[in-house]
Design an enzyme around this catalytic site. Structure first.
Site, PDB file in Angstrom:
ATOM      1  N   GLN A  14      -4.864  -1.592   9.606  1.00 51.95           N
ATOM      2  CA  GLN A  14      -4.679  -2.922   9.011  1.00 51.95           C
ATOM      3  C   GLN A  14      -5.378  -4.120   9.776  1.00 51.95           C
ATOM      4  O   GLN A  14      -4.987  -3.972  11.168  1.00 51.95           O
ATOM      5  CB  GLN A  14      -3.106  -3.140   8.813  1.00 51.95           C
ATOM      6  CG  GLN A  14      -3.121  -4.781   8.007  1.00 51.95           C
ATOM      7  CD  GLN A  14      -3.606  -4.736   6.557  1.00 51.95           C
ATOM      8  OE1 GLN A  14      -3.390  -3.621   5.826  1.00 51.95           O
ATOM      9  NE2 GLN A  14      -4.387  -5.669   6.132  1.00 51.95           N
ATOM     10  N   ASP A  72     -11.153   3.267   4.392  1.00 47.14           N
ATOM     11  CA  ASP A  72     -11.525   1.831   3.989  1.00 47.14           C
ATOM     12  C   ASP A  72     -13.268   1.631   3.933  1.00 47.14           C
ATOM     13  O   ASP A  72     -13.775   0.568   3.900  1.00 47.14           O
ATOM     14  CB  ASP A  72     -10.889   1.141   5.454  1.00 47.14           C
ATOM     15  CG  ASP A  72      -9.901   0.176   5.085  1.00 47.14           C
ATOM     16  OD1 ASP A  72      -9.732  -0.121   3.760  1.00 47.14           O
ATOM     17  OD2 ASP A  72      -9.259  -0.385   5.816  1.00 47.14           O
ATOM     18  N   LYS A  90       0.782  -1.271   0.070  1.00 44.32           N
ATOM     19  CA  LYS A  90      -0.017   0.023  -0.039  1.00 44.32           C
ATOM     20  C   LYS A  90       0.791   1.454  -0.034  1.00 44.32           C
ATOM     21  O   LYS A  90       0.689   2.127  -0.743  1.00 44.32           O
ATOM     22  CB  LYS A  90      -0.875   0.086   1.238  1.00 44.32           C
ATOM     23  CG  LYS A  90      -2.229  -0.820   1.179  1.00 44.32           C
ATOM     24  CD  LYS A  90      -2.830  -1.346   2.432  1.00 44.32           C
ATOM     25  CE  LYS A  90      -3.894  -2.087   2.234  1.00 44.32           C
ATOM     26  NZ  LYS A  90      -4.601  -2.811   3.454  1.00 44.32           N
TER      27      LYS A  90
END
Ligand code: NAP
Length: 284
Positions: free
Chosen positions: A98, A121, A54
């Site tokens: 994460q 997200d 990422k």
């Protein structure tokens, strides 16, 4: 005849290039550089690899990447304090924690602490709720990628029978909402669904996010269907495979490969969401 392959790698590379071009424009015209903070707790090798990837793609798109690594034993209070600092930092437009998190941390509380405007997200209850009632929202990256992949081969999904196997908050549920917004007729199947092969056989558009290696058999596919395989599993031989067996390609018209289908789209969509978040925050 075998299915055509929906090439997620190429489609994702095109999207990353478009994001990078828009980042250059924002920077030149407004002096704005989108910034993404990715928080990694602990040493899990797979999570660390995702975070590295990422970060690499964020920098390649011309954005700022702020990696935040915390030890596995970090307390919830310390993690929430970090989220608070990132929420307040004007250089950070997107925050991603994460998952999974270690057992002493309540993931729901951490997600709820992220500023919804920085929730790239799309997991915050406010964004999930906005999506559910058809308001503009930051939307989870993997379902967004699934829709974009489908629309590269079928621009209008209106009236299609869509079946989504899986109802997680990360994939299945938001994907069903997006399909509804595209005017598809949507069925969500899950572990309690009866006659799942027959349900799948109805699908013009079949999305499988069950996390079960090659669960969907070739003869569950309606001839001519579009099949989007979200699964990322290891099969009995330890090989990376999807939730759909490869024989499905004999009946489908279009199918995504694993790897090289949905996977690359998730990071490309994360960059697109970070750009969108930066533009919205700049305009506010
Ligand atoms: P999850 O949270 O474990 O959810 C799995 C869903 O599938 C649940 O709703 C479950 O039903 C359903 N399910 C499980 N076994 C089933 C069965 N035998 N028949 C019907 N439904 C079944 O998983 P997830 O996070 O959504 O991920 C799903 C898969 O996508 C995993 O392989 C994951 O690695 C992959 N994934 C890939 C990406 C990517 O970027 N490529 C991103 C995210 C996830 P219940 O609700 O009834 O338990």
């Amino acid at each position: 005849m075998g299915a055509h392959i929906i090439d997620g790698k190429t489609i994702a590379a095109d999207l990353r290039a478009k994001v990078a071009a828009e980042v250059r424009r924002l920077c030149a015209e407004h002096g704005l550089i989108p910034g993404l903070a990715v928080v990694l707790v602990g040493e899990d090798a797979a999570s660390a690899a995702y975070v590295r990837s990422k970060s690499r793609h964020t920098i390649a798109a011309g954005m700022r990447s702020f990696d935040q690594k915390l030890p596995a034993g970090v307390s919830q209070r310390e993690l929430l304090a970090l989220i608070g600092r990132l929420n307040a930092d004007p250089a950070v437009h997107g925050i991603l924690v994460q998952l999974p998190l270690p057992p002493q941390i309540d993931a729901k509380a951490v997600i709820a602490a992220i500023d919804p405007e920085k929730d790239v997200d799309g997991f915050h209850p406010l964004n999930a709720g906005r999506l559910a009632i058809g308001l503009p929202a930051l939307v989870p990256c993997t379902p967004l990628g699934c829709i974009l992949l489908t629309k590269t081969v079928l621009p209008s999904l209106a009236g299609c029978e869509a079946v989504v196997v899986g109802r997680s908050n990360i994939v299945g549920r938001p994907l069903a909402q997006l399909l509804l917004a595209e005017n598809a007729t949507v069925t969500i199947a899950h572990s309690r669904t009866r006659q799942i092969p027959a349900v799948c056989r109805r699908a013009d558009l079949l999305y499988v996010a069950a996390g079960r290696a090659e669960m969907v058999r070739g003869d569950w596919i309606k001839p001519g269907a579009i099949v989007i395989d979200v699964g990322m599993n290891r099969n009995a031989e330890g090989r990376l495979c999807g939730d759909v067996e490869t024989a499905a390609a004999e009946r489908a018209a279009w199918i995504t490969p694993v790897p090289g289908g949905v996977g690359p789209m998730t990071i490309a969509m994360l960059l697109a969401n970070t750009l969108k978040a930066a533009e919205l925050q700049d305009a506010a």
